[in-house]
Design an enzyme around this catalytic site. Structure first.
Site, PDB file in Angstrom:
ATOM      1  N   CYS A  63       8.146  -9.056   5.486  1.00  0.00           N
ATOM      2  CA  CYS A  63       8.408  -7.717   6.030  1.00  0.00           C
ATOM      3  C   CYS A  63       7.708  -7.468   7.356  1.00  0.00           C
ATOM      4  CB  CYS A  63       7.986  -6.667   5.018  1.00  0.00           C
ATOM      5  SG  CYS A  63       8.459  -7.124   3.357  1.00  0.00           S
ATOM      6  N   HIS A 123       4.244   1.674   7.749  1.00  0.00           N
ATOM      7  CA  HIS A 123       5.051   0.714   6.991  1.00  0.00           C
ATOM      8  C   HIS A 123       5.819   1.488   5.912  1.00  0.00           C
ATOM      9  CE1 HIS A 123       6.341  -3.116   5.550  1.00  0.00           C
ATOM     10  NE2 HIS A 123       5.762  -2.987   4.385  1.00  0.00           N
ATOM     11  N   GLU A 161      -1.734   2.283   2.113  1.00  0.00           N
ATOM     12  CA  GLU A 161      -1.630   2.492   3.566  1.00  0.00           C
ATOM     13  C   GLU A 161      -2.330   3.798   3.973  1.00  0.00           C
ATOM     14  OE1 GLU A 161       2.346   2.302   5.160  1.00  0.00           O
ATOM     15  OE2 GLU A 161       1.612   2.198   7.235  1.00  0.00           O
ATOM     16  N   LYS A 171      11.693   4.345   6.787  1.00  0.00           N
ATOM     17  CA  LYS A 171      12.420   3.607   5.752  1.00  0.00           C
ATOM     18  C   LYS A 171      13.301   4.498   4.887  1.00  0.00           C
ATOM     19  CE  LYS A 171       9.771  -0.659   5.587  1.00  0.00           C
ATOM     20  NZ  LYS A 171       8.707  -0.469   6.583  1.00  0.00           N
ATOM     21  N   HIS A 192      14.639  -0.720   3.616  1.00  0.00           N
ATOM     22  CA  HIS A 192      13.690  -1.770   3.965  1.00  0.00           C
ATOM     23  C   HIS A 192      14.464  -3.044   4.265  1.00  0.00           C
ATOM     24  CE1 HIS A 192      10.307  -4.112   4.551  1.00  0.00           C
ATOM     25  NE2 HIS A 192       9.612  -3.913   3.442  1.00  0.00           N
ATOM     26  N   PHE A 202       4.704  -8.742   2.177  1.00  0.00           N
ATOM     27  CA  PHE A 202       4.427  -9.524   0.976  1.00  0.00           C
ATOM     28  C   PHE A 202       3.742 -10.809   1.417  1.00  0.00           C
ATOM     29  CE2 PHE A 202       7.643  -8.264  -2.572  1.00  0.00           C
ATOM     30  CZ  PHE A 202       6.932  -7.088  -2.758  1.00  0.00           C
TER      31      PHE A 202
END
Lengths: 403, 84
Positions: free
Chosen positions: A162, A294, A305, A326, A331, A390
């Site tokens: 990502c 993110h 976050e 998002k 995503h 990830f």
């Protein structure tokens, strides 16, 4: 060291194939998350994705060339052409030798793989399509951008899940800053909405059953998306010389690895990447006026976050707008960082903060001003864009106005 | 079954050209067929006729010359399958 600016942006997104559609959708919080279509649904429990439904490959590519392109390469080449047009950049033979192509991608040609494996295992076919490998290989999109535009400088593909798009743009930025190339085509692309891939994401139990609500107490997970964003990056000197429009300046790029869990987010890793980006930009935390987060919409990411943001901006977080794109874009894995850097650059260029759409209820675990549902005009000097992948691979970009 | 005609249809589809351009004497290289095109054509022929064509384009002199060469090779393989 050269100053580096963005002079062209091209997008293929679930909310439009041009900037004129893309940016208003983000500002108005109009989500591109919609019922999944065009794939067999019987064995999926997922019902929605931020899918691109108006992309007609045959109108962008000759039949013979199209046969070589998986959907993730189609998005990449389409967006790269748009970025070059947007930058009004003439690529001479000489400049082509000095132009880098650095593209982020996570999953490769999933459509090619899904089709071939369905033939092999599902239909017991003795053979698969002979172009399976050239369509699937993870570097295919970057290679096709280089082939289609004739770019002959350094070229490679970045795979950091990502964060791929953000890592690619950051690496292009540093190449330009160090004077190794004159121009770079950089960005990210992804087309992962196949039965096989969605099934695999379902198995991981991170997909939302309905929609993406970053930072909301009612958030319930990720909604997968697809698309690409590509940028023309060049030195500020070049841009001024040819009187190009400057969207934003790349000021800082910070990276880190969590070295912890393969899927769970990590406060320390995120914080170190944000601090590294600020150091690289030679800015203080207080110089940032907006963070494009993110913000995946999973319970874990948004909490972690938020915690990292509180540590990164100790004196300012109460007054810091932080929004996630998002809810609008889904995503799109390897494309996400690039699409969000496009949003960040346009926020600077238009001095408008796009909202976190789909927001329902605040969560004490995400104590942020997440610009719920309604955009804001604001004086924005510098923007931070976060991408946390990830595998614990983090990339943070800091942008300025380029003035 | 007119194998010659069916072969021409498959070649035309694989090379993305009109079938009218093909005669038995047409050379594949004159059609702008590059190595990947030939591999794709062979795949389409295998699918269409349910045969396995042994072809290694990396080996010298192992590729096809003309459209007629392809038809003859396919016909031999189809006949061999029928007599099995």
């Amino acid at each position: 060291m050269n100053r580096v600016v963005i002079t062209g942006i091209g997008v293929a997104s679930p909310v439009g194939l041009t900037l004129d559609e893309f940016w208003p959708a983000l500002v108005e919080g109009r989500s591109g998350i919609r019922p999944l279509s065009n794939i067999p649904m019987e064995r999926l429990s997922t019902r929605q994705a931020a899918q691109i439904v108006d992309f007609d490959p045959a109108s962008y590519f000759e039949p013979k060339y199209l046969g070589l392109l998986d959907r993730f390469s189609q998005f990449a080449v389409y967006a790269a052409r748009a970025a070059v047009r947007d930058a009004s950049l003439e690529i001479s033979e000489e400049l082509a030798l000095e132009t880098a192509t650095i593209i982020g991608n996570s999953a490769g040609g999933q459509n090619a793989i899904d089709d071939s494996y369905f033939k092999l295992y599902g239909q017991n076919s003795p053979r698969v399509h002979p172009l399976t490998i050239p369509r699937w290989m993870v570097n295919a999109a970057g290679s096709h951008v280089s082939i289609d535009l004739g770019l002959k400088g350094p070229a490679w593909t970045v795979a950091s899940a990502c964060a791929s798009g953000a890592h690619a743009i950051g690496q292009a930025f540093h190449l330009l800053r160090n004077g190794q190339v004159q121009v770079a085509l950089a960005g990210g692309t992804e087309a992962c909405l196949t039965v096989g891939t969605i099934k695999a994401w379902e198995a991981l139990r991170v997909l939302s059953p309905d929609t993406c609500r970053p930072f909301s107490k009612t958030r319930s997970g990720i909604v997968l998306g697809e698309g690409a964003a590509m940028f023309v990056l060049e030195t500020r000197e070049n841009a001024l010389k040819r009187d190009a429009r400057i969207y934003a300046e790349l000021l800082g790029f910070g990276m880190s690895a969590d070295a912890a869990d393969i899927t769970a987010p990590n406060v320390g890793g995120a914080l170190r990447a944000m601090n590294a980006a600020l150091r690289d930009a030679e800015l203080n935390a207080d110089d940032i006026d907006y963070v494009n987060a993110h913000g995946t919409g999973t319970p874990l990411n948004d909490k972690s976050e938020s915690e990292a943001l509180h540590l990164a901006f100790p004196t300012k977080i109460d007054r810091m707008p932080v929004s996630s794109s998002k809810a609008v874009l889904g995503h799109s894995l390897g494309a996400a960082g690039a699409l969000e850097i496009a949003a960040s650059a346009l926020a600077l260029h238009t001095q408008t903060i796009p909202p976190t759409a789909n927001f329902e209820e605040s969560d004490p675990e995400c104590a942020l001003d997440c610009v719920p549902n309604v955009a804001r005009e604001a004086r924005i000097r510098n923007v931070m864009s976060n991408s946390f992948a990830f595998g614990g691979l983090n990339a943070v970009i800091v942008l300025g106005t380029g003035l | 079954m007119d194998i010659g005609h069916d072969v021409k249809l498959v070649i035309a589809k694989a090379l993305k050209i009109p079938v009218e351009r093909l005669t038995d004497e047409t050379k594949l290289e004159d059609l702008g067929a590059e190595s990947l095109d030939v591999i794709e054509m062979v795949f389409e022929l295998e699918e269409k006729f349910d045969i396995t064509i042994s072809l290694n384009p990396n080996a010298e002199g192992r590729s096809f010359g003309t459209v007629g060469d392809v038809s003859r090779a396919v016909k031999n393989l189809v006949d061999a399958k029928a007599t099995q």
